[in-house]
Motif scaffolding. Structure first.
Motif, mmCIF file in Angstrom:
data_model
loop_
_atom_site.group_PDB
_atom_site.id
_atom_site.type_symbol
_atom_site.label_atom_id
_atom_site.label_comp_id
_atom_site.label_asym_id
_atom_site.label_seq_id
_atom_site.Cartn_x
_atom_site.Cartn_y
_atom_site.Cartn_z
ATOM 1 N N GLU A 94 0.838 -1.204 0.000
ATOM 2 C CA GLU A 94 0.000 0.000 0.000
ATOM 3 C C GLU A 94 0.874 1.257 0.000
ATOM 4 O O GLU A 94 1.905 1.316 0.652
ATOM 5 C CB GLU A 94 -0.873 -0.026 1.251
ATOM 6 N N HIS A 95 0.456 2.253 -0.728
ATOM 7 C CA HIS A 95 1.150 3.541 -0.788
ATOM 8 C C HIS A 95 0.793 4.343 0.450
ATOM 9 O O HIS A 95 -0.376 4.423 0.845
ATOM 10 C CB HIS A 95 0.734 4.287 -2.054
ATOM 11 N N VAL A 96 1.792 4.948 1.069
ATOM 12 C CA VAL A 96 1.585 5.807 2.237
ATOM 13 C C VAL A 96 2.150 7.175 1.901
ATOM 14 O O VAL A 96 3.339 7.309 1.619
ATOM 15 C CB VAL A 96 2.277 5.242 3.496
ATOM 16 N N ALA A 97 1.298 8.186 1.927
ATOM 17 C CA ALA A 97 1.746 9.552 1.658
ATOM 18 C C ALA A 97 2.187 10.203 2.965
ATOM 19 O O ALA A 97 1.566 10.003 4.017
ATOM 20 C CB ALA A 97 0.610 10.363 1.030
ATOM 21 N N GLY A 98 3.261 10.966 2.880
ATOM 22 C CA GLY A 98 3.716 11.711 4.034
ATOM 23 C C GLY A 98 2.806 12.899 4.302
ATOM 24 O O GLY A 98 1.971 13.265 3.460
ATOM 25 N N PRO A 99 2.961 13.560 5.425
ATOM 26 C CA PRO A 99 2.071 14.671 5.778
ATOM 27 C C PRO A 99 2.207 15.874 4.854
ATOM 28 O O PRO A 99 1.285 16.680 4.756
ATOM 29 C CB PRO A 99 2.493 15.030 7.209
ATOM 30 N N ASP A 100 3.320 15.975 4.148
ATOM 31 C CA ASP A 100 3.519 17.116 3.253
ATOM 32 C C ASP A 100 3.319 16.739 1.788
ATOM 33 O O ASP A 100 3.569 17.572 0.910
ATOM 34 C CB ASP A 100 4.923 17.693 3.459
ATOM 35 N N GLY A 101 2.965 15.498 1.502
ATOM 36 C CA GLY A 101 2.848 15.036 0.128
ATOM 37 C C GLY A 101 1.459 14.890 -0.276
ATOM 38 O O GLY A 101 0.891 14.758 -1.221
#
Length: 101
Positions: A94-101
């Protein structure tokens, strides 16, 4: 593209010694041609995207490539056809986006 089920894979390619961006571009062109060859052999494969790793001199030291394919063997056949290294193959989670992405 055919209707066969494909799996998302990440391929790490370590490039040692490092190469120029022009050499990496030629490798990309070989990869595109190899996609057609593998597909002509009846295997389903798609190149989604690649991340390029560089050193301090801006030489290419590796890539992390996202592909979709029916099997890991299909990926390896593609790499052999294109003359590309395969250091590691992983199933993509699964893809996990960072808080700034």
């Amino acid at each position: 593209m055919n209707e066969r089920e494909m799996v998302d894979y990440l391929i790490f390619r370590e490039i040692d010694p490092p190469v120029t961006h022009a050499e990496r571009e030629r490798a990309s062109e070989r990869s595109i041609a190899a996609l057609d060859t593998v597909r002509d052999d009846g295997d389903a494969i798609e190149w989604v995207q690649s991340e390029i790793m560089t050193n301090e001199e801006d030489m290419v030291t590796g890539t992390l490539c996202h592909f979709r394919a029916e099997t890991e063997e299909t990926l390896r056949e593609h790499a052999d056809c294109a003359g590309l290294p395969v250091s590691q193959v992983y199933r993509r989670g699964e893809h996990v986006a960072g808080p700034d992405g």
